[in-house]
Design an enzyme around this catalytic site. Structure first.
Site, PDB file in Angstrom:
ATOM      1  N   ALA A  66     -13.787  58.273 -19.839  1.00  0.00           N
ATOM      2  CA  ALA A  66     -12.901  59.210 -20.527  1.00  0.00           C
ATOM      3  C   ALA A  66     -11.489  58.950 -20.021  1.00  0.00           C
ATOM      4  O   ALA A  66     -11.306  58.414 -18.917  1.00  0.00           O
ATOM      5  CB  ALA A  66     -13.331  60.642 -20.224  1.00  0.00           C
ATOM      6  N   GLY A 111     -17.582  58.101 -19.118  1.00  0.00           N
ATOM      7  CA  GLY A 111     -17.883  58.327 -20.539  1.00  0.00           C
ATOM      8  C   GLY A 111     -18.305  57.040 -21.248  1.00  0.00           C
ATOM      9  O   GLY A 111     -19.036  57.091 -22.237  1.00  0.00           O
ATOM     10  N   GLU A 114     -21.865  56.635 -20.451  1.00  0.00           N
ATOM     11  CA  GLU A 114     -22.603  57.646 -21.233  1.00  0.00           C
ATOM     12  C   GLU A 114     -22.716  57.232 -22.702  1.00  0.00           C
ATOM     13  O   GLU A 114     -23.735  57.455 -23.349  1.00  0.00           O
ATOM     14  CB  GLU A 114     -21.914  59.007 -21.091  1.00  0.00           C
ATOM     15  CG  GLU A 114     -22.022  59.532 -19.665  1.00  0.00           C
ATOM     16  CD  GLU A 114     -21.239  60.819 -19.447  1.00  0.00           C
ATOM     17  OE1 GLU A 114     -19.989  60.764 -19.530  1.00  0.00           O
ATOM     18  OE2 GLU A 114     -21.851  61.864 -19.210  1.00  0.00           O
ATOM     19  N   GLU A 134     -17.650  59.882 -11.788  1.00  0.00           N
ATOM     20  CA  GLU A 134     -16.995  61.187 -11.935  1.00  0.00           C
ATOM     21  C   GLU A 134     -16.820  61.924 -10.607  1.00  0.00           C
ATOM     22  O   GLU A 134     -15.797  62.573 -10.377  1.00  0.00           O
ATOM     23  CB  GLU A 134     -17.782  62.077 -12.913  1.00  0.00           C
ATOM     24  CG  GLU A 134     -17.574  61.720 -14.379  1.00  0.00           C
ATOM     25  CD  GLU A 134     -18.474  60.596 -14.875  1.00  0.00           C
ATOM     26  OE1 GLU A 134     -19.140  59.928 -14.053  1.00  0.00           O
ATOM     27  OE2 GLU A 134     -18.514  60.381 -16.101  1.00  0.00           O
TER      28      GLU A 134
HETATM   29  N1  COA Z   1      -8.518  56.518 -18.232  1.00  0.00           N
HETATM   30  C1  COA Z   1      -7.249  56.235 -18.482  1.00  0.00           C
HETATM   31  N2  COA Z   1      -6.705  55.029 -18.265  1.00  0.00           N
HETATM   32  C2  COA Z   1      -7.507  54.078 -17.761  1.00  0.00           C
HETATM   33  C3  COA Z   1      -8.841  54.313 -17.459  1.00  0.00           C
HETATM   34  C4  COA Z   1      -9.361  55.599 -17.726  1.00  0.00           C
HETATM   35  N3  COA Z   1     -10.633  55.921 -17.522  1.00  0.00           N
HETATM   36  N4  COA Z   1      -9.384  53.183 -16.964  1.00  0.00           N
HETATM   37  C5  COA Z   1      -8.385  52.275 -16.941  1.00  0.00           C
HETATM   38  N5  COA Z   1      -7.243  52.812 -17.417  1.00  0.00           N
HETATM   39  C6  COA Z   1      -5.938  52.179 -17.581  1.00  0.00           C
HETATM   40  C7  COA Z   1      -5.182  52.057 -16.283  1.00  0.00           C
HETATM   41  O1  COA Z   1      -4.512  53.260 -15.968  1.00  0.00           O
HETATM   42  C8  COA Z   1      -4.249  50.924 -16.607  1.00  0.00           C
HETATM   43  O2  COA Z   1      -3.196  51.426 -17.403  1.00  0.00           O
HETATM   44  P1  COA Z   1      -1.655  50.979 -17.112  1.00  0.00           P
HETATM   45  O3  COA Z   1      -1.651  49.491 -17.284  1.00  0.00           O
HETATM   46  O4  COA Z   1      -0.870  51.705 -18.146  1.00  0.00           O
HETATM   47  O5  COA Z   1      -1.376  51.410 -15.711  1.00  0.00           O
HETATM   48  C9  COA Z   1      -5.078  50.021 -17.497  1.00  0.00           C
HETATM   49  O6  COA Z   1      -6.117  50.838 -18.021  1.00  0.00           O
HETATM   50  C10 COA Z   1      -5.725  48.849 -16.752  1.00  0.00           C
HETATM   51  O7  COA Z   1      -6.476  49.396 -15.689  1.00  0.00           O
HETATM   52  P2  COA Z   1      -6.299  48.913 -14.161  1.00  0.00           P
HETATM   53  O8  COA Z   1      -6.767  50.033 -13.296  1.00  0.00           O
HETATM   54  O9  COA Z   1      -4.922  48.391 -13.943  1.00  0.00           O
HETATM   55  O10 COA Z   1      -7.336  47.702 -14.152  1.00  0.00           O
HETATM   56  P3  COA Z   1      -8.091  47.120 -12.870  1.00  0.00           P
HETATM   57  O11 COA Z   1      -8.720  45.857 -13.325  1.00  0.00           O
HETATM   58  O12 COA Z   1      -7.206  47.088 -11.696  1.00  0.00           O
HETATM   59  O13 COA Z   1      -9.251  48.194 -12.545  1.00  0.00           O
HETATM   60  C11 COA Z   1     -11.043  49.702 -13.090  1.00  0.00           C
HETATM   61  C12 COA Z   1     -10.295  48.402 -13.448  1.00  0.00           C
HETATM   62  C13 COA Z   1     -12.068  49.961 -14.195  1.00  0.00           C
HETATM   63  C14 COA Z   1     -11.758  49.520 -11.747  1.00  0.00           C
HETATM   64  C15 COA Z   1     -10.030  50.879 -12.987  1.00  0.00           C
HETATM   65  O14 COA Z   1      -9.215  50.853 -14.161  1.00  0.00           O
HETATM   66  C16 COA Z   1     -10.695  52.229 -12.896  1.00  0.00           C
HETATM   67  O15 COA Z   1     -11.178  52.590 -11.855  1.00  0.00           O
HETATM   68  N6  COA Z   1     -10.650  52.999 -14.000  1.00  0.00           N
HETATM   69  C17 COA Z   1     -11.169  54.354 -14.017  1.00  0.00           C
HETATM   70  C18 COA Z   1     -12.672  54.362 -14.076  1.00  0.00           C
HETATM   71  C19 COA Z   1     -13.216  55.775 -14.039  1.00  0.00           C
HETATM   72  O16 COA Z   1     -13.141  56.472 -13.042  1.00  0.00           O
HETATM   73  N7  COA Z   1     -13.784  56.193 -15.186  1.00  0.00           N
HETATM   74  C20 COA Z   1     -14.450  57.462 -15.282  1.00  0.00           C
HETATM   75  C21 COA Z   1     -13.561  58.517 -15.765  1.00  0.00           C
HETATM   76  S1  COA Z   1     -14.431  60.051 -15.809  1.00  0.00           S
END
Ligand code: COA
Length: 256
Positions: A66, A111, A114, A134
């Site tokens: 999400a 999400g 999910e 989460e």
């Molecule tokens: N919501 C909003 N934005 C997200 C996102 C999410 N769940 N997952 C990734 N993004 C965005 C980042 O903020 C970034 O945006 P920006 O370039 O404007 O800063 C872009 O996507 C690329 O992500 P980034 O974190 O730079 O990539 P990465 O390769 O370094 O890391 C992940 C990848 C998946 C490990 C990391 O993005 C992450 O931990 N995301 C969240 C995962 C999460 O907790 N999801 C569950 C939510 S309930």
């Protein structure tokens, strides 16, 4: 409805739905959830579509969860309806009358995990990463993940994934039954297509009845589920498709 965050492309009776926010790793913001809901409502009623393949845009992510920038704003008042809205989408995906295959091409987190769990079958590239992170954000999965993961992989796996919030590699996800088939990244699309082709070569009404029987049975006792099974078995036996397929088998056997 014109979509801004998803793509739908139909080929030979298969609808390819792609979550298309690659710069945000296809995170599910509110409008993406609304578009997916609209799309799956339409797919369920569209008789030209016989199967659906759901994937994410780009090479990094299926759906990375999400949208955290929206989640961060939520309050006790707004969070519950948001969860219900997400759950409604996941139930629509799961309730789709055509087989829905998730082709998990990278991160399937929160999400996104999910969403994959709501699909009927999951294929994945061997570098995909699953997880329900989460709790690392101080919340719990809210789009049906606690319930579906426990039903698909058992309560022990569900507790491990939900309580640790760790990322789980595709091979481990396959080992515990979350992923049905694993492919090298460059073979995921073709392998998923072949799987869909195999399914589509089978009796179309039988496919619908089988999906419905399994879905309804999951929320019933074995005994109640078997009643549904026998009803659907009876229904399948009324079709021309059944008669033609059985006759074709018998004719072939006679020729041997
Ligand atoms: N919501 C909003 N934005 C997200 C996102 C999410 N769940 N997952 C990734 N993004 C965005 C980042 O903020 C970034 O945006 P920006 O370039 O404007 O800063 C872009 O996507 C690329 O992500 P980034 O974190 O730079 O990539 P990465 O390769 O370094 O890391 C992940 C990848 C998946 C490990 C990391 O993005 C992450 O931990 N995301 C969240 C995962 C999460 O907790 N999801 C569950 C939510 S309930």
């Amino acid at each position: 409805m014109a979509y801004e965050n998803i793509l739908r492309e139909d080929r030979e009776g298969v609808a390819f739905v792609t979550v298309n926010r690659p710069d945000k790793l296809n995170a599910l913001n509110n409008s993406t959830i609304g578009e997916l809901q609209h799309c799956f409502d339409a797919l369920t009623l569209d008789e030209s579509v016989r199967a659906v393949i759901l994937t994410g845009s780009g090479e990094k992510a299926f759906v990375a969860g999400a949208d955290i920038s929206e989640l961060a704003e939520q309050t006790a008042i707004t969070a519950r309806p948001l969860a219900l809205r997400g759950q409604r989408l996941m139930n629509t995906v799961e309730g789709c009358t055509k087989p829905v295959v998730a082709a998990v091409n990278g991160y399937a987190l929160g999400g996104g995990c999910e969403l994959a769990l709501a699909c009927h079958i999951r294929t994945a590239s061997d570098n995909a990463q699953f997880g329900l992170p989460e709790v690392t954000l101080g919340i719990i999965p809210g789009y049906g993940g606690t319930q579906r993961l426990a039903r698909i992989a058992g309560p022990g796996v569900a507790r491990e994934w939900v309580l640790t919030g760790e990322m789980i590699g595709a091979e481990e996800a396959w080992r515990v039954g979350v992923v049905n088939r694993l492919f090298a990244p460059e073979e995921l699309k073709e392998g998923t297509w072949k799987l869909a082709e195999t399914i589509l070569s089978r009796g179309p009404i039988a496919l619908r009845l089988a999906l419905e029987t399994i879905r309804r049975g999951l929320n019933m006792s074995q005994q109640e589920g078997e009643i549904i099974e026998s009803d659907m078995f009876g229904l399948a036996s009324t079709t021309d498709d059944m008669r033609q397929r059985m006759q074709a088998f018998l004719d072939k056997a006679k020729k041997k």
